[in-house]
Design an enzyme around this catalytic site. Structure first.
Site, PDB file in Angstrom:
ATOM      1  N   LYS A 169       0.856  -1.187   0.000  1.00 10.44           N
ATOM      2  CA  LYS A 169       0.000   0.000   0.000  1.00 10.44           C
ATOM      3  C   LYS A 169       0.888   1.232   0.000  1.00 10.44           C
ATOM      4  O   LYS A 169       1.683   1.445   0.911  1.00 10.44           O
ATOM      5  CB  LYS A 169      -0.918   0.004   1.220  1.00 10.44           C
ATOM      6  CG  LYS A 169      -1.847   1.217   1.289  1.00 10.44           C
ATOM      7  CD  LYS A 169      -2.755   1.135   2.507  1.00 10.44           C
ATOM      8  CE  LYS A 169      -3.674   2.339   2.629  1.00 10.44           C
ATOM      9  NZ  LYS A 169      -4.556   2.244   3.804  1.00 10.44           N
ATOM     10  N   LYS A 213      -2.332  -1.484  -3.611  1.00  8.54           N
ATOM     11  CA  LYS A 213      -3.147  -0.268  -3.569  1.00  8.54           C
ATOM     12  C   LYS A 213      -2.246   0.954  -3.700  1.00  8.54           C
ATOM     13  O   LYS A 213      -1.251   1.042  -2.966  1.00  8.54           O
ATOM     14  CB  LYS A 213      -3.922  -0.219  -2.241  1.00  8.54           C
ATOM     15  CG  LYS A 213      -4.811   1.006  -2.082  1.00  8.54           C
ATOM     16  CD  LYS A 213      -5.514   1.000  -0.726  1.00  8.54           C
ATOM     17  CE  LYS A 213      -6.408   2.216  -0.566  1.00  8.54           C
ATOM     18  NZ  LYS A 213      -7.087   2.277   0.741  1.00  8.54           N
TER      19      LYS A 213
END
Length: 327
Positions: free
Chosen positions: A199, A252
């Protein structure tokens, strides 16, 4: 000119679909759902056209709308009725996600995945317990190991409520191992973990922070989310999560990090998920509103690019619209 190889032969209608290398199905998609304990009615999310915060009383109806499109899985995000320094409503038995999970799992056939983080629940909007004076000293950040204790509590509370998968997103070192241990100790050995394994600190999260009321009140998250300049580090992060028991590996954001999706697909044999984040969703809507692009076509092309890069699952705000298109 009389070429033997004519690739256009297979691009004719009928044959084109037959030889398509990647296919997108509604069952590949996960729809985010925002449940808000502070409201009694649905509230439009201005920066994410077509999406709403829904009150707890409306959460089942909202998920039934998702299921009608053919999408089978939802990711729940909660806006609590109150916040504090440690985000204690995140693991409360009567917390917003816990209550929504109980209702949705008992009244629908949806697969319920829950986000495990603290940013929506803390007064300061960071993803864990703050170091002393962090608000005044930009060199300070979140206490990693103390935050792990809270993630354990949140995960067990979600599993108790009926979550079929938990998804830690805070990028704390050791979070997967801590959650796996807590779930196993509580008897939830069958509840899988979808880790936000890679992420990145990204400017594409803006609309989500508006939707979930989770923007940090000071500073940023660079001390725990990954540097967008790094790719080799993603392999290291993912490898650690795999060693600690992650079942699904999330990247992400998705579109600016398709190379990371590809790298992880090639390196690991676990299912790979891509999060088509709020900023990616919002920019296509903005372009469409200007008349500069076709929303459905660009959305579908974006999701196909994630499949092509190697994503097995896609968490996307386009889930319902695209599922209708695929039907």
């Amino acid at each position: 000119m009389d070429p033997i190889e004519r690739p256009r032969r297979l691009r004719r209608d009928g044959l084109r679909k037959l030889v398509s290398e990647n296919k997108l199905a509604a069952s590949d998609l996960i729809a985010p759902v925002f449940v808000d304990a502070t409201t009694d009615e649905r509230v439009e999310i201005e920066t994410m056209p077509g999406h709403e915060r829904v009150p707890i009383e409306e959460c089942v109806a909202r998920v039934e709308e998702v299921l009608e499109t053919g999408v089978e899985a939802v990711m729940l995000f909660g806006i609590p009725k109150s916040k504090d320094e440690r985000g204690s409503r995140a693991w409360a038995e009567d917390g917003v996600v816990q209550e929504a999970t109980r209702r949705i799992t008992s009244e629908t056939d949806a697969t319920v995945i829950t986000d495990i983080c603290l940013c929506e629940y803390t007064e300061h909007g960071h993803c864990g317990v703050l170091e002393d004076d962090a608000a005044d000293d930009p060199r300070l950040t979140v206490k990693n190991d103390e935050t792990l204790d809270l993630l354990r509590k949140i995960s067990v509370s979600h599993a108790e409520a009926g979550a079929e998968m938990v998804a830690p997103s805070g990028m704390m070192d050791g979070m997967v191992g801590a959650i796996r241990e807590a779930l196993d100790d509580a008897g939830y050995t069958d509840v899988p973990i979808m880790s936000y394994a890679a992420k990145y600190e990204s400017a594409f999260y803006g609309p989500f922070r508006d939707a979930a009321d989770g923007a940090p009140s000071f500073g940023n998250r660079r001390h725990y989310q990954m540097d967008p300049a790094n790719s080799r580090e993603a392999i290291r992060e993912v490898e650690l999560d795999v060693e600690q028991g992650a079942d699904v590996l999330m990247v992400k954001p998705a579109l600016p990090y398709l190379d990371i999706v590809r790298d992880i697909r090639e390196e690991f044999d676990h299912p790979v998920a891509a999060y088509n984040v709020s900023g990616e969703y919002a920019m296509l809507h903005a372009g469409s509103e200007k008349g500069w692009l076709d929303l459905q076509e660009t959305a579908l092309e974006s999701l196909l690019s994630m499949k092509r890069a190697g994503a097995d699952l896609i968490l996307t705000y386009f889930a319902e619209d695209i599922a209708d298109e695929l039907a």
